[in-house]
Design a protein around this motif. Sequence first.
Motif, PDB file in Angstrom:
ATOM      1  N   ARG A  58      40.717  29.030  40.184  1.00  0.00           N
ATOM      2  CA  ARG A  58      40.170  29.452  38.888  1.00  0.00           C
ATOM      3  C   ARG A  58      40.517  28.437  37.799  1.00  0.00           C
ATOM      4  O   ARG A  58      39.664  28.104  36.966  1.00  0.00           O
ATOM      5  N   PHE A 118      39.925  35.492  42.763  1.00  0.00           N
ATOM      6  CA  PHE A 118      38.995  36.149  41.845  1.00  0.00           C
ATOM      7  C   PHE A 118      39.050  37.671  41.946  1.00  0.00           C
ATOM      8  O   PHE A 118      38.383  38.358  41.159  1.00  0.00           O
ATOM      9  N   HIS A 121      39.689  39.364  38.766  1.00  0.00           N
ATOM     10  CA  HIS A 121      39.016  38.728  37.621  1.00  0.00           C
ATOM     11  C   HIS A 121      37.503  38.823  37.802  1.00  0.00           C
ATOM     12  O   HIS A 121      36.818  37.805  37.973  1.00  0.00           O
ATOM     13  N   ASP A 124      35.280  36.682  35.390  1.00  0.00           N
ATOM     14  CA  ASP A 124      35.328  35.273  35.764  1.00  0.00           C
ATOM     15  C   ASP A 124      34.469  35.016  37.001  1.00  0.00           C
ATOM     16  O   ASP A 124      33.721  34.032  37.062  1.00  0.00           O
ATOM     17  N   LYS A 125      34.599  35.893  37.975  1.00  0.00           N
ATOM     18  CA  LYS A 125      33.835  35.740  39.218  1.00  0.00           C
ATOM     19  C   LYS A 125      32.341  35.717  38.926  1.00  0.00           C
ATOM     20  O   LYS A 125      31.621  34.831  39.404  1.00  0.00           O
TER      21      LYS A 125
END
Length: 324
Positions: A58, A118, A121, A124-125
């Motif tokens: 990330r 991920f 998150h 974010d993913k």
Amino acid sequence: MQQQWQGFDLIGDVHGCANTLILLLEKLGYSKRNGVFSHPSRQAIFLGDIVDRGPRIREALHIVRDMVDAGYAQIVMGNHEFNYLSYTTPGRPGSGMPYLREHNRRHLRILNETLEQFANHPEDKRDFLNWIQEMPLFLEQDQFRVVHACWSQEHIDHFLQTTGGSRISEDYLHQSAIVGSYEWETMDRLLRGTHLKLPNGEEMVSKDGFRRRFFRTKFWSCDPQYYIDVVFQPDPLPEHVARTPLSKADRADLIHYSPEEALLFIGHYWCEGKPQALADNVACLDYSAVKYGKLVAYRLDDETSIDPDKFVWVDVRKEIADQV
């Protein structure tokens, strides 16, 4: 950002090695301004495979995307980005595919670090998957070309005619999951390279522990005669296979990148040793950083052949270990 860059820094497969990437960028003269790495006169170009295998996927993605969004970098899609996108994209109704990439043990093993990092998150993913689909498959300027694994002019020309650009559409993504389709073949060539089948139904065990019936091939060899003339890392051929003459069918399967063509930069192939050119106009920048090899860049200015003095790298085993 519209800017006339004085040079380009092409960077090989990062695979979640964010700390190594920061060290390489600093070696290349990039520094963080307003939270983004930049250089006053040069632009970075990433050759794909930012995801999978490494400890800070990330973080590496954020570094690279921030640079791209700010205009300080460009990127092409790697096979690992494509695999991640396909693994997480459901098949369409009636396709018979729960997901575009099968959820089997091998695919999970390769994607495991990305999926885990991920897991907590989801925003974010989602954002990074959307960004991955927007990545171009290739870049071309008068002086140089960039693709993750192999420049196949036939497939690139067809892709441009079909899509009108260098990025995959939603329809193209789904078509590329159909094994044997031209879309599948195009993604396979550009993102995974060329290969030949071992003769007489033979198999070999690769360095990653898998039994393989195919081996990776060079696409820049001039007038190859035997299998050994076209085999490419990471796996050597058994001696008796290496000395087997190429058949007419083998030759038909090979792609030839001419010495007269523009400079070409690729990643993907897990090279070893001191970074060097594959041919006068071809350089691979993947030297297995995530396996304690090197994270490699090439500092391109106005040259028309690969200059051995223009490779810059971080030796992960030595330099990152020294930091720790």
